[in-house]
Design an enzyme around this catalytic site. Structure first.
Site, PDB file in Angstrom:
ATOM      1  N   GLU A  13      55.008  48.089  51.785  1.00  0.00           N
ATOM      2  CA  GLU A  13      55.707  46.823  52.027  1.00  0.00           C
ATOM      3  C   GLU A  13      55.322  46.239  53.386  1.00  0.00           C
ATOM      4  O   GLU A  13      54.917  46.963  54.300  1.00  0.00           O
ATOM      5  CB  GLU A  13      57.223  47.034  51.965  1.00  0.00           C
ATOM      6  CG  GLU A  13      57.743  47.291  50.569  1.00  0.00           C
ATOM      7  CD  GLU A  13      59.262  47.298  50.504  1.00  0.00           C
ATOM      8  OE1 GLU A  13      59.910  47.026  51.541  1.00  0.00           O
ATOM      9  OE2 GLU A  13      59.808  47.578  49.418  1.00  0.00           O
ATOM     10  N   LYS A  54      17.702  31.904  39.323  1.00  0.00           N
ATOM     11  CA  LYS A  54      18.140  33.262  39.020  1.00  0.00           C
ATOM     12  C   LYS A  54      19.148  33.252  37.890  1.00  0.00           C
ATOM     13  O   LYS A  54      19.703  32.217  37.526  1.00  0.00           O
ATOM     14  CB  LYS A  54      18.769  33.908  40.262  1.00  0.00           C
ATOM     15  CG  LYS A  54      20.144  33.339  40.591  1.00  0.00           C
ATOM     16  CD  LYS A  54      20.833  34.076  41.706  1.00  0.00           C
ATOM     17  CE  LYS A  54      22.252  33.533  41.878  1.00  0.00           C
ATOM     18  NZ  LYS A  54      22.964  34.101  43.015  1.00  0.00           N
TER      19      LYS A  54
END
EC number: 2.7.6.1
Length: 317
Positions: free
Chosen positions: A40, A193
């Site tokens: 937390e 690519k």
């Protein structure tokens, strides 16, 4: 500005926030971020923000989800302390690459993050070099996306390189590469690519002439550096005499540093939107440019109700 503006730094961007307040001429706001043993998080403000304009500086780099929670909790703390206006300065916007459904049944997580920031109480978001500028449309509050290409361009201009060609590592980055090419008055080339899966790319061909030239590859994000290093090798194969690589956000995860070391680069240039101290120590060819002065000027423009676009234009001169 000193009486009405407060800048807080969360854990990922303390050094950058100090540069920002140095540009603004104000002290860094006092806040304490605690991570408890169960995971937390508590963000506690150390000064009054009642009626003030608050800027929370935090790049949501690794650990991404923890850093996002820090931002959300800090926003809530400011809202409950009656801040007048809350702006999130997020130089690196985590989850920006999840901006669309590339396949069926996938989330659009960057939209989710935008919704969380708004719901928590943010009134404005300031980012740098979003992976897709359309992410600004995910917000129903003002969202300023500041380009850092002007900073990279000014650095390369200072090197006085001759016979330069600017290279985009893919078709999607062409607009970004063209901005750098205009600053350097250089031609543009594009690496063609395909990406069969995340973090895996196959360089196919080069559109444009790089033979006998110094190539400067520019991208927004370098993560594992697989795409980049495949492109660098192709540039050398096509006759480039030297290759520089640059990006705005150096994520540099996994094997990235080792790949860059083996890539025969003259220099790898990135900015400090993501802290790089540990990686720069491992890779001497890395040059880290600061975005702090630009972000400081952007905040000053927002505070004075001046156009933010003027700041970027000034740095691009």
């Amino acid at each position: 500005m000193e009486n009405k503006t407060v800048v807080f730094a969360l854990t990922s961007s303390v050094e950058l926030a100090n540069e920002i307040v140095g540009e603004l001429g104000i002290p860094l706001g006092q806040c304490d971020v605690k991570h408890f043993s169960d995971g937390e998080i508590m963000v506690e403000l150390g000064e009054s923000v009642r009626g003030k304009n608050v800027y929370i500086v935090q790049s949501t780099c690794a650990p991404v989800s923890s850093n996002i929670m820090e931002v959300l909790i800090a926003i809530d703390a400011c809202k409950r302390a009656s801040a007048g206006h809350i702006s999130v300065v997020m130089p690196y916007f985590g989850y920006a690459r999840q901006d669309r459904k590339a396949k069926p049944r996938q989330p659009i997580t960057s939209k989710l993050v935008a919704d969380l920031l708004e719901r928590a109480g943010a009134n404005r978001v300031i980012t740098m070099e979003l992976h897709a500028t359309q992410i600004q449309g995910f917000f129903d509050i003002p969202a300023d996306d500041i380009s850092a290409i002007c900073i990279i361009g000014q650095y390369f201009k200072s090197l006085n390189l001759k016979d330069v060609v600017v290279v985009s590592p893919d078709h999607g980055g062409t607009t970004r590469a063209r901005r750098l090419a205009e600053i350097l008055h250089a031609p543009l080339a594009i690496i063609d690519k395909r990406r069969p899966k995340p973090n895996v790319a196959e360089a196919m061909n080069i559109i444009g002439d790089v033979n006998g030239k110094i190539a400067i590859v520019v991208d927004d994000i370098v993560d594992t550096a697989g795409t980049l290093t495949a492109g660098i090798q192709m540039l050398y194969d096509k006759g480039a005499t030297a290759v520089y690589a640059s990006c705005v956000h150096g994520v540099l995860s996994g094997p990235a540093i080792d790949r860059l070391k083996a890539a025969n680069l003259e220099e790898f240039v990135c900015t400090n939107t993501i802290p790089q101290d540990d990686k720069a120590a491992l890779y001497p060819q890395m040059k880290v440019l600061s975005v702090g002065p630009v972000l400081g000027q952007v905040i000053k423009a927002v505070e004075e109700s001046r156009p933010v676009s003027e700041i970027v234009a000034k740095y691009a001169e």
